[in-house]
Write a protein that holds these residues in place. Structure first.
Motif, mmCIF file in Angstrom:
data_model
loop_
_atom_site.group_PDB
_atom_site.id
_atom_site.type_symbol
_atom_site.label_atom_id
_atom_site.label_comp_id
_atom_site.label_asym_id
_atom_site.label_seq_id
_atom_site.Cartn_x
_atom_site.Cartn_y
_atom_site.Cartn_z
ATOM 1 N N SER A 9 0.839 -1.200 0.000
ATOM 2 C CA SER A 9 0.000 0.000 0.000
ATOM 3 C C SER A 9 0.876 1.253 0.000
ATOM 4 C CB SER A 9 -0.938 -0.001 1.207
ATOM 5 O OG SER A 9 -0.200 -0.146 2.394
ATOM 6 N N ASN A 10 2.031 1.138 0.653
ATOM 7 C CA ASN A 10 3.000 2.229 0.684
ATOM 8 C C ASN A 10 4.390 1.674 0.463
ATOM 9 O OD1 ASN A 10 1.984 5.051 1.570
ATOM 10 N ND2 ASN A 10 0.835 3.631 2.837
ATOM 11 N N ARG A 36 -0.825 6.188 -13.209
ATOM 12 C CA ARG A 36 -0.008 6.914 -12.241
ATOM 13 C C ARG A 36 -0.714 8.226 -11.948
ATOM 14 N NH1 ARG A 36 6.170 8.568 -13.543
ATOM 15 N NH2 ARG A 36 5.189 9.821 -15.181
ATOM 16 N N GLN A 37 -0.783 8.555 -10.668
ATOM 17 C CA GLN A 37 -1.396 9.813 -10.252
ATOM 18 C C GLN A 37 -0.407 10.586 -9.401
ATOM 19 O OE1 GLN A 37 -5.000 9.547 -7.875
ATOM 20 N NE2 GLN A 37 -5.772 11.425 -8.817
ATOM 21 N N VAL A 89 1.073 8.015 -6.707
ATOM 22 C CA VAL A 89 0.218 6.874 -6.394
ATOM 23 C C VAL A 89 0.014 6.092 -7.687
ATOM 24 C CG1 VAL A 89 -2.059 6.122 -5.627
ATOM 25 C CG2 VAL A 89 -0.943 8.071 -4.508
ATOM 26 N N TYR A 90 0.293 4.812 -7.619
ATOM 27 C CA TYR A 90 0.120 3.951 -8.785
ATOM 28 C C TYR A 90 -1.154 3.141 -8.596
ATOM 29 C CZ TYR A 90 4.695 5.411 -10.267
ATOM 30 O OH TYR A 90 5.753 6.179 -10.685
ATOM 31 N N LEU A 91 -2.067 3.312 -9.542
ATOM 32 C CA LEU A 91 -3.375 2.660 -9.471
ATOM 33 C C LEU A 91 -3.489 1.564 -10.519
ATOM 34 C CD1 LEU A 91 -5.617 5.834 -9.101
ATOM 35 C CD2 LEU A 91 -5.324 4.064 -7.378
ATOM 36 N N GLY A 107 -4.529 1.440 -4.692
ATOM 37 C CA GLY A 107 -3.318 2.166 -5.072
ATOM 38 C C GLY A 107 -2.120 1.824 -4.208
ATOM 39 N N THR A 108 -0.950 2.073 -4.768
ATOM 40 C CA THR A 108 0.316 1.999 -4.029
ATOM 41 C C THR A 108 0.936 3.386 -4.052
ATOM 42 O OG1 THR A 108 0.793 -0.319 -4.566
ATOM 43 C CG2 THR A 108 2.667 1.093 -4.012
ATOM 44 N N ARG A 109 1.187 3.909 -2.866
ATOM 45 C CA ARG A 109 1.846 5.219 -2.790
ATOM 46 C C ARG A 109 3.350 5.001 -2.759
ATOM 47 N NH1 ARG A 109 0.252 10.219 -1.701
ATOM 48 N NH2 ARG A 109 -1.820 9.503 -1.102
ATOM 49 N N THR A 111 7.081 6.596 -2.686
ATOM 50 C CA THR A 111 7.875 7.777 -2.350
ATOM 51 C C THR A 111 9.337 7.455 -2.589
ATOM 52 O OG1 THR A 111 6.293 8.420 -0.638
ATOM 53 C CG2 THR A 111 8.462 9.458 -0.574
#
Lengths: 113, 109
Positions: A9-10, A36-37, A89-91, A107-109, A111
């Protein structure tokens, strides 16, 4: 039933490292999409799978990005040599064949420090 | 080039007021248009699609090919409509989607 799931998730990583993002679509959904967001931006289309095939990879932002799908199910998005601008964030979304509605994952955030 | 434009980042209205979220598009061909919504702490989900000509939660959207628009409308906004709204476009094969940058709707009591 279970929806689309994504893991992790992160993810926090250092610049230059490789990361793998996973998407488990809804069972029976043959179409799978990655987006990608970035902060304050809309969704940027990355790639589409029909079954295991990705007919158009032009949405991938650079050759550091790759994606695969196996068994018509799980998909992984790999980013090599991550850069800070990859932070987003990848959806993932999936849909039934010949259907219009996409079901999105959480999504996966990512960083990149 | 294919593009979806949502000119308003934030739209605030009072409960009971009409609301219109604007969406304009650029596409060389016959597009399929959608509205997606993301409520707080929930996933992005489909609200409606032009091909179905449906009304969901009181929302409607008409595809205007002359003005290349697909604005989302509701005559009387409710507080539970507060969310992020995204307009999206696809070609006939649904193998690529273009999303707008989104409009945050805030319905005040």
């Amino acid at each position: 039933g279970a929806g689309v799931s994504q893991s992790p998730s992160n993810k926090v990583t250092e610049k230059g490292k490789d990361v793998e993002l996973r998407c488990d679509p809804i069972s029976g959904h043959t179409a799978l999409y990655w987006y990608r967001q970035s902060l304050g931006q809309g969704l940027e289309f990355l790639i589409y799978f029909q079954g295991n095939s990705a007919p158009d990879k032009s949405g991938l932002p650079s050759d550091r990005f790759s994606a695969e799908r196996t068994g018509g199910s799980v998909s992984t998005l790999t980013i090599q040599r991550t850069q800070q601008e990859d932070s987003a964030v990848y959806l993932c979304a999936s849909s039934k064949p010949s259907r219009h509605e996409q079901f999105f994952g959480p999504g996966t955030r990512l960083t990149v420090l | 080039a294919q593009r979806v434009t949502q000119p308003e980042k934030l739209l605030s209205v009072f409960k009971g007021a009409p609301v219109e979220l604007k969406c304009n598009y650029s596409y060389s061909g016959s597009p399929e248009l959608f509205w997606y919504v993301q409520y707080s702490r929930q996933r992005l989900q489909l609200l409606l699609r032009h091909i179905s000509r449906e009304s969901i939660k009181g929302f409607t959207a008409d595809l205007n090919k002359g003005e290349t628009s697909f604005h989302l409308k509701k005559p009387f906004a409710q507080e539970e409509d507060s969310a992020m709204y995204y307009c999206a476009l696809s070609g006939p094969n649904f193998n690529k989607f273009y999303f707008g940058s989104g409009t945050k709707l805030n319905v005040k009591p």
